[in-house]
Design a protein around this motif. Structure first.
Motif, short mmCIF file in Angstrom:
data_model
loop_
_atom_site.label_atom_id
_atom_site.label_comp_id
_atom_site.label_asym_id
_atom_site.label_seq_id
_atom_site.Cartn_x
_atom_site.Cartn_y
_atom_site.Cartn_z
N ALA A 120 -29.24 -6.27 53.23
CA ALA A 120 -27.88 -6.78 53.41
C ALA A 120 -27.10 -5.89 54.38
CB ALA A 120 -27.16 -6.85 52.08
N ILE A 122 -23.02 -5.80 55.80
CA ILE A 122 -21.68 -6.37 55.66
C ILE A 122 -20.69 -5.59 56.50
CG2 ILE A 122 -19.84 -7.00 54.06
CD1 ILE A 122 -22.44 -8.54 53.57
N LEU A 138 -18.79 -14.47 53.34
CA LEU A 138 -20.01 -14.24 52.57
C LEU A 138 -20.72 -15.55 52.24
CD1 LEU A 138 -19.05 -11.46 49.99
CD2 LEU A 138 -19.94 -11.21 52.32
N GLN A 172 -20.61 -11.27 56.78
CA GLN A 172 -21.99 -11.01 56.38
C GLN A 172 -22.89 -11.15 57.60
OE1 GLN A 172 -23.32 -13.21 52.94
NE2 GLN A 172 -25.46 -13.13 53.60
N GLY A 175 -28.55 -10.55 54.92
CA GLY A 175 -28.67 -10.41 53.48
C GLY A 175 -29.20 -11.65 52.80
N ILE A 181 -25.70 -8.11 48.67
CA ILE A 181 -24.62 -8.62 49.51
C ILE A 181 -23.26 -8.24 48.92
CG2 ILE A 181 -23.46 -10.74 50.29
CD1 ILE A 181 -26.33 -11.99 50.40
N THR A 185 -20.55 -5.34 50.23
CA THR A 185 -19.18 -5.75 50.54
C THR A 185 -18.16 -4.80 49.93
OG1 THR A 185 -19.82 -8.08 50.69
CG2 THR A 185 -17.49 -7.62 50.27
#
Length: 214
Positions: A120, A122, A138, A172, A175, A181, A185
Motif C-alpha cells: 500500500a 498513500i 481510497l 491511494q 494497495g 491501506i 492512511t
C-alpha cells in the motif's frame, strides 16, 4: 485559547519556546459520550478506549507518528453499530485540534506525507486553512477489517475535517490489502499533521496567511 489541562505531564527535559498547546473536549449526545485530551507538543503517548478496537489502533497511529499525546475515551451505542461512536470520536478530536491550535499563529500550516505499508502507498496533503474540505480517494477492497466497517474510515475523516477546519486530500497510489491501506492512511495523516502544526521560527508571532487571518 489553548488550555493546559491535559493528563500527560510535560517532560522536564523538553523545553518549549512557546506555551504547551493542549486541549480537552467532551461531547455527550443520546448516542455517545466522548472525551478527548491532547498535547500537540507531546511524545506520541496514547490512551484510546473507544469500544472499537480497530479505531483505537488507528488513533495510536495518529499519536505515535504525529508525536501528539492523545487520550480518547468513548462509550456509545455499538450494540447498533460502530457508526455513531466512530463519527463522534472524529468530531471531538477535530474540536480538540482546533482548540489546541487556537488562532494558528506561527504554525507551518501545510503538511504532506507519502506513506508505504508493504504493497500500500498513500499520499496525504493537508492545510489548516480554516476552510473544511475533504477529497477522499481510497478504494478499500473489503467491507470489513475484523469487525470494523471500512466505510467508516471516510466518515471519521469527514467529521475530523469539518470540526478542525482543515483541508485534507487523501490519495491511494497503490494497495490491495484493506488493513494496509487504512493504516498507511492514518500514518500519512499523522506525519502530515506533525509537519503542519510545527512552529515556524521565522514567523512564530504571525498568522500563516497573506490575508492575516485563518
Amino acid at each position: 485559547m489553548p488550555t493546559r489541562d491535559l493528563h500527560f505531564p510535560t517532560s522536564p527535559d523538553l523545553e518549549l519556546p512557546f506555551p504547551a498547546r493542549t486541549a480537552s473536549v467532551s461531547r455527550t449526545t443520546k448516542e455517545t459520550d466522548v472525551s478527548v485530551s491532547l498535547n500537540l507538543d507531546g511524545r506520541g503517548n496514547c490512551k484510546a478506549a473507544t469500544g472499537i478496537p480497530f479505531l483505537d489502533h488507528m488513533l495510536h497511529q495518529i499519536a505515535s507518528h504525529g508525536l501528539i499525546d492523545l487520550e480518547v475515551r468513548a462509550t456509545g451505542d455499538i450494540e447498533i453499530d460502530d457508526h455513531h461512536t466512530n463519527e463522534d470520536v472524529g468530531i471531538t478530536l477535530g474540536q480538540a485540534l482546533a482548540k489546541a491550535l487556537g488562532d494558528r499563529k506561527g504554525i507551518v500550516r501545510f503538511g504532506h506525507f507519502l506513506a508505504p505499508l508493504d504493497e500500500a502507498l498513500i499520499q496525504v496533503a493537508l492545510d489548516f486553512s480554516g476552510r473544511p474540505h475533504l477529497s477522499y480517494g481510497l478504494q478499500i477492497p473489503t467491507q470489513r477489517v475484523g469487525t470494523y466497517d471500512t466505510q467508516l474510515v471516510r466518515e471519521f475523516f469527514v467529521a475530523l475535517v469539518n470540526h478542525s477546519q482543515m483541508t485534507l486530500h487523501i490519495r491511494q497510489l497503490d494497495g490491495i490489502n484493506s488493513h494496509h491501506i487504512i493504516e498507511a492512511t492514518f500514518k500519512a495523516f499523522a506525519r502530515a499533521t506533525r509537519m503542519a502544526i510545527e512552529i515556524d521560527p521565522r514567523r512564530a508571532d504571525a498568522i500563516p496567511s497573506s490575508k492575516g487571518v485563518l
